[in-house]
Design a protein around this motif. Structure first.
Motif, PDB file in Angstrom:
ATOM      1  N   LEU A  48      52.215  40.924  31.079  1.00  0.00           N
ATOM      2  CA  LEU A  48      51.813  39.565  31.459  1.00  0.00           C
ATOM      3  C   LEU A  48      50.647  39.060  30.617  1.00  0.00           C
ATOM      4  N   GLU A  49      49.738  39.952  30.226  1.00  0.00           N
ATOM      5  CA  GLU A  49      48.633  39.541  29.362  1.00  0.00           C
ATOM      6  C   GLU A  49      49.159  39.056  28.014  1.00  0.00           C
ATOM      7  N   GLU A  50      50.170  39.740  27.482  1.00  0.00           N
ATOM      8  CA  GLU A  50      50.774  39.302  26.224  1.00  0.00           C
ATOM      9  C   GLU A  50      51.447  37.945  26.407  1.00  0.00           C
ATOM     10  N   ASP A  56      49.308  30.656  25.539  1.00  0.00           N
ATOM     11  CA  ASP A  56      47.962  30.079  25.428  1.00  0.00           C
ATOM     12  C   ASP A  56      47.455  29.617  26.798  1.00  0.00           C
ATOM     13  N   LEU A  57      47.596  30.512  27.785  1.00  0.00           N
ATOM     14  CA  LEU A  57      47.132  30.233  29.140  1.00  0.00           C
ATOM     15  C   LEU A  57      46.030  31.222  29.507  1.00  0.00           C
ATOM     16  N   ASP A  58      45.056  30.756  30.250  1.00  0.00           N
ATOM     17  CA  ASP A  58      43.970  31.619  30.717  1.00  0.00           C
ATOM     18  C   ASP A  58      44.283  32.102  32.126  1.00  0.00           C
ATOM     19  N   GLY A  59      44.056  33.379  32.362  1.00  0.00           N
ATOM     20  CA  GLY A  59      44.273  33.922  33.697  1.00  0.00           C
ATOM     21  C   GLY A  59      43.861  35.374  33.762  1.00  0.00           C
ATOM     22  N   ALA A  83      47.301  24.611  35.097  1.00  0.00           N
ATOM     23  CA  ALA A  83      48.008  25.140  33.927  1.00  0.00           C
ATOM     24  C   ALA A  83      48.884  26.324  34.316  1.00  0.00           C
ATOM     25  N   LEU A  84      48.353  27.202  35.156  1.00  0.00           N
ATOM     26  CA  LEU A  84      49.132  28.372  35.578  1.00  0.00           C
ATOM     27  C   LEU A  84      50.335  27.975  36.422  1.00  0.00           C
TER      28      LEU A  84
END
Length: 202
Positions: A48-50, A56-59, A83-84
């Motif tokens: 999920l981090e990849e 280009d989302l922050d979480g 955004a998420l």
């Protein structure tokens, strides 16, 4: 969607000495259930981090173990939540698809099916609360009328929440129909000691 993925077909293993990769995999398969679930969560988090980087989302990624399964959540501060929510989609459709992709990524590394649950931006936790309220309202009506009540079709995760809430309220529920029109039916039958297990769906 039924919340499960098809098992990966096994291929014949040649009669050769184990490779280093095989030796590396053996402790993973023999680990405790908790260790296995923690490993599933770690693999899912990496995947999920990849994905977040590509999109280009922050979480942030939270990993936990709930009800005997790995639970992974993508969370953001209030400013980043909209955004998420693109990863949730209408009625959670994108989230369901992303969960299946994440399960497949975990299965590809472990070789085993996984019941891992994924949440994004608190969608499932919010939905769970509303479903529990719905289940309690239906239980009250069924107890009053003495007649079964059928709920609208819902995904496997939502049916599971309703089944658990109905059982906690002392009634019995079951699922009927085929995906994607599978629904919960709440029955005017009290849970008796020694009865079979409650419907859990998936």
């Amino acid at each position: 969607m039924n919340g499960t993925t098809d098992a990966v077909e096994s291929t014949p293993v040649e009669d050769t000495a184990p490779t280093d990769a095989t030796r590396t995999e053996e402790p993973r398969r023999k680990g405790s259930s908790k260790s296995r679930l923690e490993e599933e969560g770690d693999i899912a988090a990496d995947y999920l981090e990849e994905l977040l980087d590509i999109a280009d989302l922050d979480g942030d990624i939270d990993i936990d173990i709930e009800n005997g399964r790995a639970s992974v959540a993508i969370v953001a501060d209030e400013a980043g939540t909209p955004a998420l929510e693109r990863l949730v989609g209408a009625d959670g459709e994108v989230l369901e698809a992303l969960q299946e992709l994440t399960r497949l990524a975990v299965q590809a590394q472990t070789g085993d099916r996984t019941r891992l649950m994924l949440d994004v931006a608190g969608h499932r936790s919010t939905k769970r609360s509303s479903l529990v309220r719905l289940a309690n309202e239906v239980v009250a009506r069924v107890k009053s009328s003495g007649s079964a009540e059928r709920l609208d079709p819902m995904p496997a995760f939502e049916r599971k929440v309703v089944h658990d809430a109905v059982a906690a309220a002392g009634l019995v529920s079951e699922s009927e129909g085929e995906e994607p029109r599978r629904r919960v039916v709440v029955l005017p039958t009290a849970v008796e000691a020694g009865d079979g297990p409650q419907a859990t769906d998936d």
